[in-house]
Motif scaffolding. Structure first.
Motif, PDB file in Angstrom:
ATOM      1  N   LEU A   1     -28.188  -5.775  84.537  1.00  0.00           N
ATOM      2  CA  LEU A   1     -26.751  -5.630  84.731  1.00  0.00           C
ATOM      3  C   LEU A   1     -26.006  -6.127  83.496  1.00  0.00           C
ATOM      4  CD1 LEU A   1     -26.573  -6.722  88.481  1.00  0.00           C
ATOM      5  CD2 LEU A   1     -27.016  -4.454  87.496  1.00  0.00           C
ATOM      6  N   VAL A   2     -26.102  -5.308  82.443  1.00  0.00           N
ATOM      7  CA  VAL A   2     -25.403  -5.573  81.184  1.00  0.00           C
ATOM      8  C   VAL A   2     -24.514  -4.368  80.889  1.00  0.00           C
ATOM      9  CG1 VAL A   2     -27.145  -7.122  80.248  1.00  0.00           C
ATOM     10  CG2 VAL A   2     -27.374  -4.667  79.891  1.00  0.00           C
ATOM     11  N   SER A   3     -23.538  -4.552  80.017  1.00  0.00           N
ATOM     12  CA  SER A   3     -22.478  -3.558  79.863  1.00  0.00           C
ATOM     13  C   SER A   3     -22.997  -2.177  79.462  1.00  0.00           C
ATOM     14  CB  SER A   3     -21.439  -4.040  78.851  1.00  0.00           C
ATOM     15  OG  SER A   3     -22.042  -4.265  77.587  1.00  0.00           O
ATOM     16  N   TYR A   4     -23.958  -2.099  78.525  1.00  0.00           N
ATOM     17  CA  TYR A   4     -24.351  -0.780  78.033  1.00  0.00           C
ATOM     18  C   TYR A   4     -25.146   0.029  79.053  1.00  0.00           C
ATOM     19  CZ  TYR A   4     -29.352  -1.433  76.887  1.00  0.00           C
ATOM     20  OH  TYR A   4     -30.717  -1.607  76.949  1.00  0.00           O
TER      21      TYR A   4
ATOM     22  N   LEU B   1     -19.644  -6.000  69.749  1.00  0.00           N
ATOM     23  CA  LEU B   1     -18.472  -6.731  69.264  1.00  0.00           C
ATOM     24  C   LEU B   1     -17.344  -6.724  70.297  1.00  0.00           C
ATOM     25  CD1 LEU B   1     -18.439  -5.447  65.574  1.00  0.00           C
ATOM     26  CD2 LEU B   1     -19.010  -7.767  66.341  1.00  0.00           C
ATOM     27  N   ALA B   2     -17.172  -5.601  70.987  1.00  0.00           N
ATOM     28  CA  ALA B   2     -16.081  -5.482  71.954  1.00  0.00           C
ATOM     29  C   ALA B   2     -16.312  -6.334  73.199  1.00  0.00           C
ATOM     30  CB  ALA B   2     -15.907  -4.024  72.354  1.00  0.00           C
ATOM     31  N   SER B   3     -17.582  -6.516  73.580  1.00  0.00           N
ATOM     32  CA  SER B   3     -17.886  -7.221  74.833  1.00  0.00           C
ATOM     33  C   SER B   3     -18.152  -8.712  74.631  1.00  0.00           C
ATOM     34  CB  SER B   3     -19.098  -6.582  75.509  1.00  0.00           C
ATOM     35  OG  SER B   3     -20.249  -6.707  74.691  1.00  0.00           O
TER      36      SER B   3
ATOM     37  N   PRO C   1     -25.417 -10.510  83.388  1.00  0.00           N
ATOM     38  CA  PRO C   1     -24.069 -11.095  83.320  1.00  0.00           C
ATOM     39  C   PRO C   1     -23.010 -10.340  84.108  1.00  0.00           C
ATOM     40  CG  PRO C   1     -24.724 -10.112  81.200  1.00  0.00           C
ATOM     41  CD  PRO C   1     -25.948 -10.161  82.057  1.00  0.00           C
ATOM     42  N   GLU C   2     -23.262  -9.090  84.479  1.00  0.00           N
ATOM     43  CA  GLU C   2     -22.260  -8.319  85.218  1.00  0.00           C
ATOM     44  C   GLU C   2     -22.436  -8.392  86.739  1.00  0.00           C
ATOM     45  OE1 GLU C   2     -21.767  -4.300  83.790  1.00  0.00           O
ATOM     46  OE2 GLU C   2     -20.377  -5.069  82.279  1.00  0.00           O
ATOM     47  N   LEU C   3     -23.396  -9.186  87.206  1.00  0.00           N
ATOM     48  CA  LEU C   3     -23.684  -9.228  88.643  1.00  0.00           C
ATOM     49  C   LEU C   3     -22.459  -9.618  89.467  1.00  0.00           C
ATOM     50  CD1 LEU C   3     -25.635  -9.081  91.030  1.00  0.00           C
ATOM     51  CD2 LEU C   3     -26.366 -11.427  90.495  1.00  0.00           C
ATOM     52  N   LYS C   4     -21.776 -10.680  89.090  1.00  0.00           N
ATOM     53  CA  LYS C   4     -20.613 -11.142  89.844  1.00  0.00           C
ATOM     54  C   LYS C   4     -19.512 -10.080  89.847  1.00  0.00           C
ATOM     55  CE  LYS C   4     -17.184 -14.852  90.106  1.00  0.00           C
ATOM     56  NZ  LYS C   4     -16.667 -16.105  89.460  1.00  0.00           N
ATOM     57  N   LYS C   5     -19.257  -9.494  88.687  1.00  0.00           N
ATOM     58  CA  LYS C   5     -18.206  -8.475  88.579  1.00  0.00           C
ATOM     59  C   LYS C   5     -18.510  -7.269  89.457  1.00  0.00           C
ATOM     60  CE  LYS C   5     -17.879  -5.477  85.136  1.00  0.00           C
ATOM     61  NZ  LYS C   5     -17.657  -4.861  83.800  1.00  0.00           N
ATOM     62  N   LEU C   6     -19.770  -6.853  89.485  1.00  0.00           N
ATOM     63  CA  LEU C   6     -20.155  -5.688  90.277  1.00  0.00           C
ATOM     64  C   LEU C   6     -19.986  -5.966  91.767  1.00  0.00           C
ATOM     65  CD1 LEU C   6     -23.329  -4.588  88.291  1.00  0.00           C
ATOM     66  CD2 LEU C   6     -21.137  -3.394  88.371  1.00  0.00           C
ATOM     67  N   ARG C   7     -20.333  -7.172  92.187  1.00  0.00           N
ATOM     68  CA  ARG C   7     -20.166  -7.524  93.599  1.00  0.00           C
ATOM     69  C   ARG C   7     -18.689  -7.526  93.998  1.00  0.00           C
ATOM     70  NH1 ARG C   7     -25.045 -12.043  94.033  1.00  0.00           N
ATOM     71  NH2 ARG C   7     -26.562 -10.593  94.983  1.00  0.00           N
ATOM     72  N   GLU C   8     -17.836  -7.939  93.067  1.00  0.00           N
ATOM     73  CA  GLU C   8     -16.408  -7.980  93.365  1.00  0.00           C
ATOM     74  C   GLU C   8     -15.809  -6.578  93.440  1.00  0.00           C
ATOM     75  OE1 GLU C   8     -14.956 -10.423  90.215  1.00  0.00           O
ATOM     76  OE2 GLU C   8     -15.451 -12.321  91.239  1.00  0.00           O
ATOM     77  N   MET C   9     -16.310  -5.653  92.628  1.00  0.00           N
ATOM     78  CA  MET C   9     -15.729  -4.306  92.610  1.00  0.00           C
ATOM     79  C   MET C   9     -16.355  -3.373  93.647  1.00  0.00           C
ATOM     80  SD  MET C   9     -17.303  -2.175  89.358  1.00  0.00           S
ATOM     81  CE  MET C   9     -16.473  -3.174  88.150  1.00  0.00           C
TER      82      MET C   9
END
Length: 379
Positions: free
Chosen positions: A212-215, A130-132, A239-247
């Motif tokens: 690459l998912v939040s949990y 629900l949070a994500s 879905p977190e691939l882009k975010k991980l590359r940025e961080m």
């Protein structure tokens, strides 16, 4: 009496290649059974072992974009699985992590469920989901909460259709009891350890391989290694691939999805395999150990059953645990690992991995099905 078998799984697509699909594949190697699923796009995939196989499906097969994720039709999944007509079989073998166990059977049929997990998004991951998700907010959020409430009710009801449960770990068996109040036999899933190369000499980098998912908490790993400054390689997609590359800092390589051969090479060469999720079993942790690679893992879930912490098992340790899903806990675990690194014996890791090989699964699963079938014949 020669029994007729059917196997029921959730979905069969080129993107679904996880542990549950490996269990289905291994069962089909040893039991002559017809195969059913909500949707099937593997029998038309020339690269699949299921190519040109006859597979029974549901009305969801023809829904738009089902191939890319039938989960988008979540409200229809329970209804769909109940439409599979399995009356022509004596034994139903379901491989379930969502709704497969919910098939309708008769009193004359035996139903054995290999449960990979009670549906996580409806139970212990409800609030993460629900949070994500945007579906957890506003009016949509109210409707989503109601849907999950009804799914939990159906999930418990459908558990009563199963005669015998098998769990993929003690952790999952505990969750089955908590959700359904049903006992489960623990039979660990088959890990194809022969696919990996044992390598005693390691290179100077850490590795994680994951969806690459939040949990899965890969962002936690990246942040911890940003602080540590140690080299880290991240393999996977989601879905977190882009975010991980940025961080990712300059010491972190986020490679995205890679072919099996590349994954196997990195697994064998890594100084240690890092994992921060709470898994029901955790096949990747066993695969790393098959390479002689030690594991640094969050000390919960299936990891407690597959990895031996060197602080507890001085002579046979294959990794170490960190006690909280936090950057600080992981940073401290990596530092502890480096202080202990000379004490790890790669052969102990391989020896541990062998305990979860396909031969062990085959013997235990077939023996359990045979025992249950014998009782069924006597009914």
């Amino acid at each position: 009496m020669v029994l007729k078998y059917a196997i029921v799984h959730e979905w069969l697509t080129p993107k679904a290649t996880g542990g549950s699909e490996l269990v289905v594949r291994e069962i089909l190697r040893h039991i002559d059974a017809e195969l059913y699923a909500l949707i099937d796009f593997e029998s038309t995939n020339p690269e699949s072992y299921l190519y040109e196989r006859s597979i029974g499906t549901t009305f969801l097969q023809d829904f738009p974009f089902a191939r890319n994720g039938v989960q988008k039709y979540l409200p229809f999944l329970p209804i769909a699985i109940e439409q599979l007509d399995l009356r022509g079989y004596d034994v139903i073998l379901s491989s379930s992590h969502t709704v497969a166990k919910g098939v309708i059977t008769t009193p004359q049929q035996l139903h054995i469920c290999y449960c990979h997990a009670p549906m996580r998004f409806a139970w212990d991951l409800t609030f993460d989901y629900l949070a994500s998700s945007t579906m957890g907010r506003g009016i949509q959020g109210i409707l989503t909460r109601y849907l999950l409430h009804r799914l939990r009710q159906w999930d418990v009801l459908s558990a009563n259709r199963v005669d015998y449960f098998i769990a993929n770990s003690k952790h999952t068996a505990t969750r089955i009891w908590r959700c359904y109040r049903r006992r489960a036999e623990v039979i660990y899933p088959p890990v194809n350890i022969e696919r990996f190369t044992f390598q005693e000499k390691k290179e100077d980098f850490y590795l994680t391989v994951s969806r690459l998912v939040s949990y899965k908490k890969v962002s936690l790993i990246v942040k911890a290694f940003n602080e540590l400054g140690r080299p880290l390689v991240v393999i996977g997609t989601g879905p977190e691939l882009k975010k991980l590359r940025e961080m990712a800092g300059p010491n972190v390589q986020v490679l995205g999805p890679q072919p099996d051969a590349v994954v196997e090479k990195y697994m064998a060469q890594a100084k240690a395999f890092v994992y921060a999720a709470c898994e029901d079993f955790g096949i990747a942790l066993v695969e790393a150990q098959a390479c002689g690679t030690p594991v640094i893992a969050y000390g919960a879930g299936g990891a407690r059953e597959t990895v031996r912490d060197i602080r507890e098992y001085a002579d046979t340790g294959t990794g170490l645990f960190f006690s909280a899903q936090s950057e600080l806990a992981l940073v401290e675990a990596v530092k502890t690992f480096e202080a202990q690194s000379g004490n790890f014996n790669p052969e102990m890791a391989l020896k541990q991995a062998v305990k979860f090989g396909p031969i062990i699964f085959e013997k235990r699963y077939l023996a359990f099905v045979s025992r249950c079938s014998s009782r069924f014949k006597l009914r």
